[in-house]
Every structure is written in structure tokens, then in C-alpha cells.
Design a protein around this motif. Sequence first.
Motif, PDB file in Angstrom:
ATOM      1  N   SER A 281       0.854  -1.184   0.000  1.00 36.56           N
ATOM      2  CA  SER A 281       0.000   0.000   0.000  1.00 36.56           C
ATOM      3  C   SER A 281       0.887   1.230   0.000  1.00 36.56           C
ATOM      4  O   SER A 281       1.987   1.218   0.564  1.00 36.56           O
ATOM      5  CB  SER A 281      -0.926   0.027   1.215  1.00 36.56           C
ATOM      6  N   GLY A 283       1.054   5.358   1.069  1.00 37.31           N
ATOM      7  CA  GLY A 283       0.562   6.177   2.161  1.00 37.31           C
ATOM      8  C   GLY A 283       1.337   7.467   2.190  1.00 37.31           C
ATOM      9  O   GLY A 283       2.118   7.755   1.275  1.00 37.31           O
ATOM     10  N   HIS A 298      -0.997   7.625   7.351  1.00 35.09           N
ATOM     11  CA  HIS A 298      -1.849   6.450   7.219  1.00 35.09           C
ATOM     12  C   HIS A 298      -1.300   5.343   8.127  1.00 35.09           C
ATOM     13  O   HIS A 298      -0.085   5.209   8.289  1.00 35.09           O
ATOM     14  CB  HIS A 298      -1.872   5.959   5.773  1.00 35.09           C
ATOM     15  N   GLN A 299      -2.200   4.580   8.709  1.00 35.60           N
ATOM     16  CA  GLN A 299      -1.826   3.426   9.520  1.00 35.60           C
ATOM     17  C   GLN A 299      -2.606   2.214   9.017  1.00 35.60           C
ATOM     18  O   GLN A 299      -3.648   2.362   8.367  1.00 35.60           O
ATOM     19  CB  GLN A 299      -2.090   3.712  10.996  1.00 35.60           C
ATOM     20  N   TYR A 300      -2.106   1.014   9.337  1.00 37.75           N
ATOM     21  CA  TYR A 300      -2.587  -0.186   8.660  1.00 37.75           C
ATOM     22  C   TYR A 300      -2.861  -1.327   9.640  1.00 37.75           C
ATOM     23  O   TYR A 300      -2.287  -1.394  10.722  1.00 37.75           O
ATOM     24  CB  TYR A 300      -1.548  -0.660   7.630  1.00 37.75           C
ATOM     25  N   THR A 301      -3.739  -2.223   9.208  1.00 40.38           N
ATOM     26  CA  THR A 301      -3.992  -3.472   9.926  1.00 40.38           C
ATOM     27  C   THR A 301      -3.566  -4.628   9.026  1.00 40.38           C
ATOM     28  O   THR A 301      -3.984  -4.700   7.868  1.00 40.38           O
ATOM     29  CB  THR A 301      -5.472  -3.622  10.300  1.00 40.38           C
ATOM     30  N   LEU A 302      -2.722  -5.505   9.560  1.00 43.67           N
ATOM     31  CA  LEU A 302      -2.245  -6.676   8.831  1.00 43.67           C
ATOM     32  C   LEU A 302      -2.893  -7.915   9.424  1.00 43.67           C
ATOM     33  O   LEU A 302      -2.820  -8.155  10.626  1.00 43.67           O
ATOM     34  CB  LEU A 302      -0.725  -6.782   8.939  1.00 43.67           C
ATOM     35  N   LYS A 371      -0.986  -4.293  13.987  1.00 39.36           N
ATOM     36  CA  LYS A 371      -1.103  -2.901  13.574  1.00 39.36           C
ATOM     37  C   LYS A 371       0.256  -2.455  13.064  1.00 39.36           C
ATOM     38  O   LYS A 371       1.271  -2.633  13.744  1.00 39.36           O
ATOM     39  CB  LYS A 371      -1.552  -2.018  14.733  1.00 39.36           C
ATOM     40  N   ASP A 424      -3.696   2.028  -3.486  1.00 45.15           N
ATOM     41  CA  ASP A 424      -3.401   0.691  -3.989  1.00 45.15           C
ATOM     42  C   ASP A 424      -2.553   0.700  -5.251  1.00 45.15           C
ATOM     43  O   ASP A 424      -2.172  -0.348  -5.759  1.00 45.15           O
ATOM     44  CB  ASP A 424      -4.685  -0.115  -4.218  1.00 45.15           C
ATOM     45  N   LEU A 523      -3.960  -6.580   4.000  1.00 44.90           N
ATOM     46  CA  LEU A 523      -3.441  -5.310   4.510  1.00 44.90           C
ATOM     47  C   LEU A 523      -4.494  -4.240   4.262  1.00 44.90           C
ATOM     48  O   LEU A 523      -4.869  -3.988   3.120  1.00 44.90           O
ATOM     49  CB  LEU A 523      -2.126  -4.943   3.815  1.00 44.90           C
ATOM     50  N   GLU A 524      -4.977  -3.617   5.333  1.00 38.83           N
ATOM     51  CA  GLU A 524      -6.024  -2.617   5.231  1.00 38.83           C
ATOM     52  C   GLU A 524      -5.546  -1.291   5.807  1.00 38.83           C
ATOM     53  O   GLU A 524      -4.805  -1.263   6.802  1.00 38.83           O
ATOM     54  CB  GLU A 524      -7.273  -3.055   6.013  1.00 38.83           C
ATOM     55  N   VAL A 525      -5.988  -0.187   5.194  1.00 41.96           N
ATOM     56  CA  VAL A 525      -5.748   1.130   5.776  1.00 41.96           C
ATOM     57  C   VAL A 525      -6.687   1.273   6.969  1.00 41.96           C
ATOM     58  O   VAL A 525      -7.910   1.190   6.831  1.00 41.96           O
ATOM     59  CB  VAL A 525      -5.991   2.253   4.753  1.00 41.96           C
TER      60      VAL A 525
END
Length: 635
Positions: A281, A283, A298-302, A371, A424, A523-525
Motif C-alpha cells: 500500500s 501512504g 496512514h496506519q494499517y492493519t495486517l 497494527k 493501492d 493489509l487494510e488502511v
Amino acid sequence: MSRRLSRPSSAASHRSSGSTTHDSEFRTECKAAYLSIYDDLKDVISSEYDLSAVLQQSGRNPTKKTLAKYWTDETDYLTFDDFVNICRREHATTTDELMKAFRKIDINGDGYISLDELFRMLTTRGEKMTRDEVQRMIDEVDENRDGRLDYEERKLYYSEFCNMMMTTADECKKMSIKLMEKKERKKRRMSNTPRRGDDENILGSRTSLRSNSSVKPEGQGLSHSLRSVGRTGSRSSLISIDDMPKPSPRVKKDKVRTPVGSRSAKVSEPSNLRDWTHISSKGCFFIDADEGGQIISHQYTLHLADDTNVFITMQPNKIGDSGFTDDGPVDTAVYVLREGSSSHKVVTFTEQRDSKGRYCVRCDLPAGKYKLVPFTTGCRLYERSAGRETKDVKLIKQDKDEKIVLSKQFKKALEDIFDMADLDGNGLLSREDFNWYNIRTSGEEVADDEWDVVEGNIELENGEITKTGFLHLNQMEAEDNDGDTDDLWVTLTSMGFNKNLVLNQACPFKLDVYAEDCRKTKLEVAGLEPQAVLEDAICDTVIAKGEAFKVKGMKDLSIYTYIGDARATVLVENQSYSKVRIQLDCSRSKNVVSNQRDLNYTLTVPSNTTVIGHHLIPRDEKAEWIVRCQETIVR
């Protein structure tokens, strides 16, 4: 050159593990531990952090003092043979050593652990406990209700604690062996030949002692383990008997760092990386002028469905004039935190660069949710004054038919913004991409009726906004405002542009995650938030990995200094009941730049608080840099 270790005596070699009786079995255990982190025995250990990780994988729990014996300022890398020799010298933690660690809490030596003694130990570092929490923990194990823990009274408790540590090591070993078996099966499939000889012993061995370095950062120590038992009864990793809440002696020698990227050994990219699951991603770091110039990103969840080895990289993504200065690129890092019910625990962070200049980390991660929080020191990305900006660049003009059109410079800036918002990287803006862009520029999410306007009036491709459509959207906004450009400037400044349309208040980046044995990886924002959420995590890693000393004449004031490959951090820990003003003078350092703008910086540290004083990076990354810091209490 590798700093060679002298070969220990045969007697010493048998002290390396209680479960090892023959040298061949011992060497097999070393191989299993080494290959669980590296692809090949020819790979080298390239940092003190990696040395700690691979020693933990062999069932050892090295202290800072132990690591310092084998990784000095002159050490560039260590080979597998060096690692074997270290394992011969360093034995696994024993029950007697655990007992010694507990006895260190008994500060006055009266044979009891009082509430005050335990409270002092558990509230000096890391995730601090309250006095009530410490009291409840004592109440749970204080059988005679005298408010104290004596060694005779709680022998069973210490035994249970040691058994809990050993069980944790066994569980970590099983996970690591499982990961290694996956790697070996994949190698056999690639070579289409069966394994033979000594390698078969590695795969078949079930005796190598493993500790999961990815679950617990080195240096959490006894207080962390006690907190885990007192609060939840959950298992924690093996403790370091010397890792108590007292600072190490101050090291007077200057810390000279080699040029970034010039070291003889680096974190190596896995040779079979093209076979790993890859997600990425884009960011951006932004300077938020409305919040005092703090940095947000931006922060992400894996999400990982399976236990796997991961390789994570982070690097600036050059768009327009952003991300790179005359002195070098904006430093970028990412912290990996394990998500929990009430808090996030630091797992690891991108401490080194690889041969391509990317900040990266490689480690084993159990299945679960993590995170990923990007970080930059602010040494090269910071709020800048107007400077030589004499007037605003024109954003719009009128054509010969007196219609409003966008200026050439404004169009170029909008194209850069489009690339920044395209998280993306597919050349289009999905509704999710456009939503994050809208949150940044207006503080609000895109409502359904607003998206309906977008779909009905601008060019889309597969339901996503094209670059042409994005320019048209801004053209419509300019026309709706009858030539008033105030709203357009809000968009530009929010995205990091100054009045000359130079992108100097933001740094786009690219985050890549590779998973070796996990096809279901996501992987999500997760948000666009201040990186201040990382302050506790940064403090934890600096305290765990840095050098510490007491300030002269201030028994409750400690300074920790962490110096990595490309960043140094100085923080102050105030354990007293009064605030302290302290001057941290780094002006005698060589070839460094600070996030404080002034190398001689004075800060106020509230009582019972840890505060970051300086982040430092090399001004010229091609030259050596030296960190010197002199502290002075300001009365």
C-alpha cells in the motif's frame, strides 16, 4: 570482516544447553535455530538486534551485557560458526538464575518482598502498573496476609513461574519447527531431490530450544513478566536475569557510525521472495499545521491467517518534490504491534536498510492481527515557515471565452495529489481511496449522496475515478466557487503543498509486506492518525535496546541513548515526584541533524514520565556520524 571468537574448551561446549549431550546434537540445534531465521547457513548476522533474535531462537535469553561481549563497535557481522561458538559459551536460563532475579527485588535484604519494593520495581519501566494493581497481585499470592512475599512462603509460586517460562519456550519451539519444516519442504520441491545427511537431522530434530523473539522485544525483562502474571496469568517469554530496572554504567566513548548503506553486511532480501505472498500500500506522512506541526500518517492493519515468516519494507515514494531533500531522503520506518484486547504490544520495527536502501525487517509472526504504524523522526520533514514565498501561485485563469480553467501549475499539483491518494497504486481512485483523501482535506468521510454526484458527473473506469475525472472534479469546484480559490488552497495545504506549490510538508511512502507461508494475507488502511500513538512504543524499544545512565546527583533521573544504523534517539526517564528541566546538548556531535532543529535543546520532563529529547540522523548519509550528548539540569 567478521570478528572471530576464540573456540571454547570442550567443557564449556557442554554447558550450552541442558538438553544437549553430544556435540552433533548441539550443532544440529544451532542449525535449526539459525535456519529458522536465515535461508542459508552462509547468511550472516548483520546487527546486534539480529544476534539477540537468533540467540533467543536457540533457547537463550541474552542480556545487554551478554550481547556487548560479542557485538562491539568493531563488529561488522558474525557467521554461523561464530554463532555456534557463542551458543557454546552462553547457557540457557536456569531456575537458580530466575530465583536470583526475584531476590534482587528484595532491596533491603530482609528476606521479604514488600509492597513498596515490588511497586518500585514494577513502576520504573515499560507499561507501568498502578499501586492498586501491585497490591492485588500480592494479595493473590500472600497466603498469611502479612502484605509481604517471603521466599519460604512462595516457593511453589517461583516453581510455577519457572514452569510457565519453560512451557512458553516449548510452544515457541513448536511454532518455529513448523515454520522450518515448511521451508524445507519448499526447498525440496524446488530442487526435486530428497534431503540427505546432516540436513535430515535438522528437520528431524525436536530438541532445539526456541524462544519467539517476534512476540517479546528483547529487554522487557522481569517487570514485564510479573505484570503478565499479576494481571492476566498469561505466559510471557523467558526473562533476562540482569535486565532489571537499573541503568547500565555510562559509556564515555563516542559512538562513531559508518555511512548509512556502506556496511559490509545488511539485512538480506529472501532469495525466493518472488514465491512469497506480496501485498502493498502507498501512504503519506503529513505535517498537520492545525495540531502544532505534528506528523500524521496512514496506519494499517495486517491480517495473517497462518504462522509465517514475513519480510516488511518501507521507503519514501518520490512524487513531485517530496520525500527527498538536498541532504538525502526523509527517513521512514514502520513499527509492528500485536493487537490485543486493551493495548498493542511492540513486536519489532524496521531498524536497518537493505542493499536497495529500503528500511526493512524480517521475522516470524504467529497468525493473528497486527497494527503497522509508519514513523519518521521529523529530522527532514517538519513545518517550514513561508520563507521566500512572496505571493500565491495562480491556481485558475480565464480562457478567451472567459471560462474558468485550471492553471498548468495547479494541474501538475493535482496530478501529484492523485498519485498520493491512489493508495493501492492501480492508477485509479476507488471510493475508499477517495474517502481517505476527503478525510485529509475536509475532515469528513464521503457520504453516499456525494459519491452519487461523483459517479454522475466525472469520468470513471470500472467504478473508480480516473486522473482526468479527478481534474474535472476540481474544475467543477473552481467553477462552483466563481473563481474563489480559498477552498482549493485548503486542499493543497492539507496535502502538503506550500504557496509556491512545492510539496515540502508531506512525504509519500510505500509499504510492502511479504509472507512466506500465508496465502490469506490482508493489509487494510486502518486510519489517518498522529504518529504520537507510537511514543510509548518508541520509548519501550529505546529503553530495551539503548544504553542507560543515571544523571549525576539525580538518583531518579535516567537518560537512555539508542543508536541504530540510520537513527539515534535520546530520551529522559523521570521517576521522581517533581518535574525536571534538563538541557540535552548534542552540538558536539558530528554530521547529525535533530528533529528539534536546535542540537542544544532544553525540555521539561513531568514527574513519573519518560520523554523523547532528540531524534538524530546523519546529515550526510555518505559520511561517518558521531553522537555526543551532554546533559545539564536547569535549576
